[in-house]
Design a protein around this motif. Structure first.
Motif, PDB file in Angstrom:
ATOM      1  N   HIS A  70       0.823  -1.223   0.000  1.00  0.00           N
ATOM      2  CA  HIS A  70       0.000   0.000   0.000  1.00  0.00           C
ATOM      3  C   HIS A  70       0.854   1.269   0.000  1.00  0.00           C
ATOM      4  CE1 HIS A  70       1.478  -0.564   3.912  1.00  0.00           C
ATOM      5  NE2 HIS A  70       0.747   0.358   4.502  1.00  0.00           N
ATOM      6  N   THR A  71       2.126   1.132  -0.283  1.00  0.00           N
ATOM      7  CA  THR A  71       3.010   2.296  -0.218  1.00  0.00           C
ATOM      8  C   THR A  71       3.708   2.550  -1.550  1.00  0.00           C
ATOM      9  OG1 THR A  71       5.009   1.075   0.387  1.00  0.00           O
ATOM     10  CG2 THR A  71       3.548   1.714   2.178  1.00  0.00           C
ATOM     11  N   LEU A  72       4.134   3.800  -1.733  1.00  0.00           N
ATOM     12  CA  LEU A  72       5.024   4.065  -2.846  1.00  0.00           C
ATOM     13  C   LEU A  72       6.053   5.108  -2.442  1.00  0.00           C
ATOM     14  CD1 LEU A  72       3.530   6.309  -5.570  1.00  0.00           C
ATOM     15  CD2 LEU A  72       2.049   5.410  -3.811  1.00  0.00           C
ATOM     16  N   VAL A  73       7.163   5.066  -3.147  1.00  0.00           N
ATOM     17  CA  VAL A  73       8.254   5.988  -2.877  1.00  0.00           C
ATOM     18  C   VAL A  73       8.454   6.810  -4.137  1.00  0.00           C
ATOM     19  CG1 VAL A  73      10.713   6.180  -2.310  1.00  0.00           C
ATOM     20  CG2 VAL A  73       9.341   4.367  -1.285  1.00  0.00           C
ATOM     21  N   MET A  74       8.613   8.112  -3.931  1.00  0.00           N
ATOM     22  CA  MET A  74       8.798   8.994  -5.091  1.00  0.00           C
ATOM     23  C   MET A  74       9.773  10.112  -4.755  1.00  0.00           C
ATOM     24  SD  MET A  74       5.214  11.086  -4.924  1.00  0.00           S
ATOM     25  CE  MET A  74       4.203  10.444  -3.611  1.00  0.00           C
ATOM     26  N   GLU A  75      10.107  10.826  -5.768  1.00  0.00           N
ATOM     27  CA  GLU A  75      10.978  11.990  -5.624  1.00  0.00           C
ATOM     28  C   GLU A  75      10.341  13.018  -4.681  1.00  0.00           C
ATOM     29  OE1 GLU A  75      12.325  15.588  -8.721  1.00  0.00           O
ATOM     30  OE2 GLU A  75      10.990  13.984  -9.372  1.00  0.00           O
ATOM     31  N   LEU A  76      11.170  13.626  -3.849  1.00  0.00           N
ATOM     32  CA  LEU A  76      10.684  14.715  -2.989  1.00  0.00           C
ATOM     33  C   LEU A  76      10.736  16.003  -3.794  1.00  0.00           C
ATOM     34  CD1 LEU A  76      10.026  15.969  -0.088  1.00  0.00           C
ATOM     35  CD2 LEU A  76      12.486  16.285   0.108  1.00  0.00           C
ATOM     36  N   ILE A  77       9.615  16.671  -3.889  1.00  0.00           N
ATOM     37  CA  ILE A  77       9.597  17.944  -4.617  1.00  0.00           C
ATOM     38  C   ILE A  77       9.770  19.076  -3.606  1.00  0.00           C
ATOM     39  CG2 ILE A  77       8.276  19.415  -6.194  1.00  0.00           C
ATOM     40  CD1 ILE A  77       8.864  16.748  -7.471  1.00  0.00           C
ATOM     41  N   ASP A  78      10.859  19.795  -3.766  1.00  0.00           N
ATOM     42  CA  ASP A  78      11.125  20.911  -2.875  1.00  0.00           C
ATOM     43  C   ASP A  78      10.234  22.064  -3.336  1.00  0.00           C
ATOM     44  OD1 ASP A  78      12.155  22.628  -1.087  1.00  0.00           O
ATOM     45  OD2 ASP A  78      14.094  22.881  -2.080  1.00  0.00           O
ATOM     46  N   SER A  79       9.149  22.271  -2.625  1.00  0.00           N
ATOM     47  CA  SER A  79       8.108  23.136  -3.180  1.00  0.00           C
ATOM     48  C   SER A  79       7.121  23.583  -2.118  1.00  0.00           C
ATOM     49  CB  SER A  79       7.327  22.324  -4.205  1.00  0.00           C
ATOM     50  OG  SER A  79       6.782  21.186  -3.535  1.00  0.00           O
ATOM     51  N   PHE A  80       6.189  24.399  -2.535  1.00  0.00           N
ATOM     52  CA  PHE A  80       5.046  24.743  -1.690  1.00  0.00           C
ATOM     53  C   PHE A  80       3.790  24.342  -2.427  1.00  0.00           C
ATOM     54  CE2 PHE A  80       8.245  27.832  -0.432  1.00  0.00           C
ATOM     55  CZ  PHE A  80       8.223  27.672   0.949  1.00  0.00           C
ATOM     56  N   PRO A  81       2.808  23.825  -1.697  1.00  0.00           N
ATOM     57  CA  PRO A  81       1.544  23.561  -2.388  1.00  0.00           C
ATOM     58  C   PRO A  81       0.945  24.892  -2.873  1.00  0.00           C
ATOM     59  CG  PRO A  81       1.441  22.835  -0.074  1.00  0.00           C
ATOM     60  CD  PRO A  81       2.777  23.467  -0.288  1.00  0.00           C
ATOM     61  N   LEU A  82       0.322  24.873  -4.013  1.00  0.00           N
ATOM     62  CA  LEU A  82      -0.284  26.078  -4.576  1.00  0.00           C
ATOM     63  C   LEU A  82      -1.193  26.769  -3.553  1.00  0.00           C
ATOM     64  CD1 LEU A  82      -0.932  27.917  -6.991  1.00  0.00           C
ATOM     65  CD2 LEU A  82      -2.599  26.237  -7.752  1.00  0.00           C
ATOM     66  N   ARG A  83      -1.881  25.950  -2.766  1.00  0.00           N
ATOM     67  CA  ARG A  83      -2.812  26.475  -1.765  1.00  0.00           C
ATOM     68  C   ARG A  83      -2.154  27.487  -0.823  1.00  0.00           C
ATOM     69  NH1 ARG A  83      -3.035  23.182   3.268  1.00  0.00           N
ATOM     70  NH2 ARG A  83      -1.489  22.133   1.987  1.00  0.00           N
ATOM     71  N   SER A  84      -0.870  27.281  -0.509  1.00  0.00           N
ATOM     72  CA  SER A  84      -0.239  28.147   0.482  1.00  0.00           C
ATOM     73  C   SER A  84       0.416  29.381  -0.146  1.00  0.00           C
ATOM     74  CB  SER A  84       0.803  27.348   1.251  1.00  0.00           C
ATOM     75  OG  SER A  84       1.880  27.055   0.393  1.00  0.00           O
ATOM     76  N   ILE A  85       0.240  29.547  -1.433  1.00  0.00           N
ATOM     77  CA  ILE A  85       0.882  30.682  -2.099  1.00  0.00           C
ATOM     78  C   ILE A  85      -0.112  31.844  -2.231  1.00  0.00           C
ATOM     79  CG2 ILE A  85       1.942  31.425  -4.293  1.00  0.00           C
ATOM     80  CD1 ILE A  85       3.234  28.654  -4.366  1.00  0.00           C
ATOM     81  N   ASP A  86       0.270  32.988  -1.652  1.00  0.00           N
ATOM     82  CA  ASP A  86      -0.660  34.118  -1.643  1.00  0.00           C
ATOM     83  C   ASP A  86      -0.534  34.996  -2.878  1.00  0.00           C
ATOM     84  OD1 ASP A  86      -1.636  33.388   0.821  1.00  0.00           O
ATOM     85  OD2 ASP A  86      -0.016  34.449   1.864  1.00  0.00           O
ATOM     86  N   ASN A  87       0.674  34.992  -3.419  1.00  0.00           N
ATOM     87  CA  ASN A  87       0.954  35.894  -4.527  1.00  0.00           C
ATOM     88  C   ASN A  87       1.727  35.200  -5.626  1.00  0.00           C
ATOM     89  OD1 ASN A  87       0.313  38.704  -4.586  1.00  0.00           O
ATOM     90  ND2 ASN A  87       1.193  38.729  -2.488  1.00  0.00           N
TER      91      ASN A  87
END
Ligand code: ADP
Ligand code: MG
Length: 386
Positions: free
Chosen positions: A182-199
């Motif tokens: 039930h698991t998967l491993v993927m690349e970590l995206i160094d990022s912010f979710p769009l939701r948390s971006i105000d501008n």
């Protein structure tokens, strides 16, 4: 349920054999008889001692009032089996912080043996309560733990299969690295979710990119189905400062030939429109994009929906998972308030499974070893995993 890998290193080769035997037995038994566990594990194994260890760590659970003496695998046990596979294949070396608790998944940062950070996603279908879901309540209520685990495994398989083909076709998605149970491993995206971006400096440009992405997906036969500010990560290039949206979260992905495809396509489009208007006060002058236009020039040689169906993720599996997704009303994260974390009696099976073993874990609070606060090595016995 918290993922605590500390017991991992204390399990012996025999314990692993017994845990694997419980998993194998679960394929045909909701409650695996002890004799069957012993049979599968092999005659030289001290089954009772191992079962006691596993039960104490919350990896298997004894069912009270059963007609026969038996055990079932818990989500903790399934987590361990999966981590053990990932460890044995040198995919994951240590477990770091939890970075996300989705409605139906847990997300951790992990590291591979070279120290490179990755993301581990554990699917936890059945965790949300369905108080607000009127239709198909019985379908959900009657599910057994085993069938939730099966569905969680399907979600991971489907997500992994889609990430592979999307990555190969040049879509902006994390690189898939491995999948186990039930698991998967993927690349970590160094990022912010769009939701948390105000501008954003250029909302028109970002809006255009996102709509293009929806249309590009449709051209290869796909609709994301949950295309919203939670599932878009904005990655900024440290040098050029250019931001790129990366799409994640694929278990609900569907084909453009699905009977309600247009409805899901429009919902994805409208989610972005609504978000841009609310967050950035931006409304596009252009209407659309429209489903009919998007699928007009579908490249029939590049139908990724068909390709995924032809891989290990069979039609039967797809159908099983679709029934679940439809039962929860194709829950969309942007409509968050209709879902709640399991609390009510309606999801008793699931509640039980997600809480069990926690008391044991507390008791076991081991003083033997000082762990780094944010990293546990996933080291243990080097024995096989079937
Ligand atoms: P869910 O199905 O629970 O919504 P997601 O795959 O959307 O799970 O992940 C939940 C959150 O975890 C995301 O909103 C994001 O913040 C984080 N996340 C997931 N995958 C990654 C990744 N590859 N890199 C960085 N963050 C991630
Ligand atoms: Mg998500």
């Amino acid at each position: 349920m918290k993922l605590d890998s500390r017991q991992l290193r204390y399990l012996t080769a025999e314990d692993w054999k017994v845990l694997t035997a419980v998993e194998m037995g679960s394929k045909n038994h909701e409650l695996v008889p002890t004799v069957l566990i012993a049979q599968i594990a092999g005659k030289h194994i001290g089954v009772h001692k191992s079962i006691a260890t596993l039960a104490k760590s919350g990896l298997v659970a004894k069912i009270k009032n059963a007609k026969y003496d038996g055990y079932r695998l818990t989500y903790g046990g399934l987590d361990y089996l999966s981590l053990n596979s990932l460890r044995r294949t040198d995919t994951v070396f240590s477990l770091g912080n939890q970075i996300g608790v989705g409605k139906e998944s847990d997300i951790y940062v992990v590291a591979d043996p070279t120290g490179k950070q990755l993301v581990l996603k554990l699917h936890r279908l059945g965790r949300i309560s369905f108080r607000t879901v009127k239709a198909n309540r019985d379908y959900l209520r009657n599910k057994t733990t085993g069938s939730w685990m099966y569905l969680s495994r399907l979600a991971a398989m489907k997500e992994y299969a889609f990430m592979q083909v999307l990555k190969r076709e040049g879509f902006p998605v994390p690189e898939p690295i491995a999948q186990s149970r039930h698991t998967l491993v993927m690349e970590l995206i160094d990022s912010f979710p769009l939701r948390s971006i105000d501008n954003v400096s250029n909302p028109l440009k970002l809006y255009g990119e996102l709509m293009d992405l929806i249309v590009r997906l449709a051209k290869v036969g796909l609709i994301h189905g949950d295309f919203n500010e939670f599932n878009l990560l904005i990655k900024e290039d440290p040098v050029t400062k250019k931001s790129t949206p990366i799409l994640i979260d694929f278990p609900q992905m569907l084909s453009t030939t699905h009977e309600n495809a247009k409805w899901y396509f429009d919902r994805d489009v409208n989610c972005i429109k609504r978000f841009f208007s609310r967050q950035f006060k931006f409304t596009s002058d252009e209407p659309g994009p429209f489903f009919e236009d998007a699928i007009k020039d579908t490249d029939q040689n590049k139908r990724l929906d068909i390709e995924v169906e032809a891989t290990g993720f069979s039609r039967k599996m797809a159908k099983d998972l679709d029934r679940f997704v439809e039962a929860v009303g194709f829950q969309n994260e942007a409509d968050e308030d209709t879902a709640e974390v399991a609390e009510d009696e309606g999801s008793h099976e699931v509640d039980q499974d997600y809480s069990e073993g926690e008391d044991d874990e507390e008791e076991e609070e081991d003083d033997e070893e000082e762990e780094e606060t944010n990293s546990q090595t996933v080291q243990g016995d080097q024995n096989e995993d079937h």
